[in-house]
Design a protein around this motif. Structure first.
Motif, PDB file in Angstrom:
ATOM      1  N   LEU A 223     -14.583  -8.399   0.275  1.00  0.00           N
ATOM      2  CA  LEU A 223     -13.505  -8.084   1.216  1.00  0.00           C
ATOM      3  C   LEU A 223     -12.445  -9.180   1.130  1.00  0.00           C
ATOM      4  O   LEU A 223     -12.768 -10.365   1.250  1.00  0.00           O
ATOM      5  CB  LEU A 223     -14.033  -8.062   2.654  1.00  0.00           C
ATOM      6  N   PRO A 224     -11.169  -8.800   0.968  1.00  0.00           N
ATOM      7  CA  PRO A 224     -10.123  -9.817   0.883  1.00  0.00           C
ATOM      8  C   PRO A 224      -9.967 -10.575   2.203  1.00  0.00           C
ATOM      9  O   PRO A 224     -10.193 -10.017   3.280  1.00  0.00           O
ATOM     10  CB  PRO A 224      -8.848  -9.014   0.603  1.00  0.00           C
ATOM     11  N   LEU A 225      -9.581 -11.843   2.065  1.00  0.00           N
ATOM     12  CA  LEU A 225      -9.320 -12.692   3.239  1.00  0.00           C
ATOM     13  C   LEU A 225      -7.835 -12.978   3.392  1.00  0.00           C
ATOM     14  O   LEU A 225      -7.309 -13.029   4.495  1.00  0.00           O
ATOM     15  CB  LEU A 225     -10.006 -14.053   3.039  1.00  0.00           C
ATOM     16  N   GLY A 226      -7.164 -13.246   2.290  1.00  0.00           N
ATOM     17  CA  GLY A 226      -5.756 -13.589   2.319  1.00  0.00           C
ATOM     18  C   GLY A 226      -5.277 -13.917   0.917  1.00  0.00           C
ATOM     19  O   GLY A 226      -6.082 -14.020  -0.014  1.00  0.00           O
ATOM     20  N   ALA A 227      -3.956 -14.061   0.791  1.00  0.00           N
ATOM     21  CA  ALA A 227      -3.366 -14.298  -0.529  1.00  0.00           C
ATOM     22  C   ALA A 227      -2.290 -15.364  -0.444  1.00  0.00           C
ATOM     23  O   ALA A 227      -1.666 -15.546   0.605  1.00  0.00           O
ATOM     24  CB  ALA A 227      -2.760 -13.000  -1.069  1.00  0.00           C
ATOM     25  N   VAL A 228      -2.082 -16.072  -1.551  1.00  0.00           N
ATOM     26  CA  VAL A 228      -0.892 -16.903  -1.706  1.00  0.00           C
ATOM     27  C   VAL A 228      -0.138 -16.400  -2.940  1.00  0.00           C
ATOM     28  O   VAL A 228      -0.759 -15.978  -3.918  1.00  0.00           O
ATOM     29  CB  VAL A 228      -1.230 -18.406  -1.843  1.00  0.00           C
ATOM     30  N   ALA A 229       1.173 -16.414  -2.847  1.00  0.00           N
ATOM     31  CA  ALA A 229       1.993 -15.829  -3.911  1.00  0.00           C
ATOM     32  C   ALA A 229       3.018 -16.837  -4.403  1.00  0.00           C
ATOM     33  O   ALA A 229       3.636 -17.546  -3.608  1.00  0.00           O
ATOM     34  CB  ALA A 229       2.711 -14.591  -3.385  1.00  0.00           C
TER      35      ALA A 229
END
Ligand SMILES: [Mg+2]
Length: 284
Positions: A60-66
């Motif tokens: 399950l994804p938690l968060g992203a940085v782009a």
């Protein structure tokens, strides 16, 4: 179980918890043509590709940085559209963008997104656990994704992977980005097994039909960008899964893993031929 390079996500230990990490680049002129897709589709795809890698681990994804490098002269509105598309796509899967960096440079648009994910009670499915005798299954229908532009509209199979992995003993899983034959060969190499694929059982997408110079089966085997799940599980689990069809997308058994290395295609007349792992080549 820390997992290093070579799977769809890395796994590191964070105290006693596992943390999954995946990073992916999307480069104008290599992976897409901006004039063709536009910033909204590019942003959507950049995030969705990462989420597909999380799906292949059943996490399950938690968060992203782009991190984005904008070409000099890139319009402010387009930059906003690009960002919103990444953000909205992430949020559909509870994966907020929690940070990042934007620069302007004299080259083309370049995007890199890193997604963090967690097992959330389900053992991550690696590429390396397939066993001889396991059934080889796939979600959805394959082929023609690039030509039909399905590659910008696909749904990362996060929910489907969670259902599969919570109900069944998945031995190995990968998402199909390079192409069925190519990704199957990655999975087999990691697992130290081979596989035979029954040609007549490969689920062909309507987009795979009527492509000049290539049969629908060839398109399904080699086109890539389907972002469906390809996985190994014990035969009796596969039988139950195929019977019950618990997903909103069809699950099909397309073959069997073998002790003998290499990929074999079983033709409708029973003839067996070597299936080369000839995968996807970017066409821009
Ligand atoms: Mg992948």
């Amino acid at each position: 179980m820390p997992v290093g390079p070579g799977d769809d996500c890395a796994i590191v230990m964070c105290g006693t918890e596992k943390l999954l990490i995946t990073v992916d680049q999307l480069l104008e002129g290599v992976h897409f043509t901006l004039a063709e897709l536009g910033p909204k589709n590019v942003g959507r795809k950049a995030m969705a590709r990462n989420l597909s890698d999380v799906a292949s681990m059943a996490a399950l994804p938690l968060g992203a940085v782009a991190s984005v490098a904008l070409p000099k002269g890139f319009k402010r509105d387009d930059a906003e559209t690009l960002y919103l598309a990444m953000k909205n796509t992430g949020e559909l899967f509870h994966c907020p963008i929690v940070g990042g960096d934007v620069s302007v440079w004299p080259e083309k648009l370049a995007i890199s997104i890193t997604v963090f994910a967690r097992p959330a009670g389900i053992k991550p499915s690696l590429r390396s656990g397939a066993k001889a005798g396991d059934a080889l299954c796939v979600t959805g229908h394959l082929g023609g994704a690039w030509r039909s532009q399905r590659h910008i509209k696909f749904t990362p199979r996060i929910n489907e992977a969670r259902i599969l992995a919570s109900r069944h003993e998945l031995h190995a899983m990968i998402d199909i980005s390079d192409g069925l034959a190519s990704d199957l060969s990655h999975l087999c190499d990691s697992s130290g097994v081979g596989a035979e694929v029954v040609a007549a059982d490969v689920p062909l997408h309507n987009d795979a039909k009527n492509i000049p110079d290539i049969t629908p089966l060839q398109a399904a085997l080699s086109d890539g960008e389907d972002y469906e799940l390809l996985f190994a599980l014990p035969e009796n689990h596969a039988e139950q899964l195929i019977r019950e069809q618990p997903l909103t997308v069809q699950v099909t058994r397309i073959g069997t893993f073998t002790a003998e290395k290499g990929l074999v295609l079983v033709k409708p007349d029973g003839a067996r031929e070597a299936l080369p792992p000839s995968g996807w080549e970017h066409k821009t």
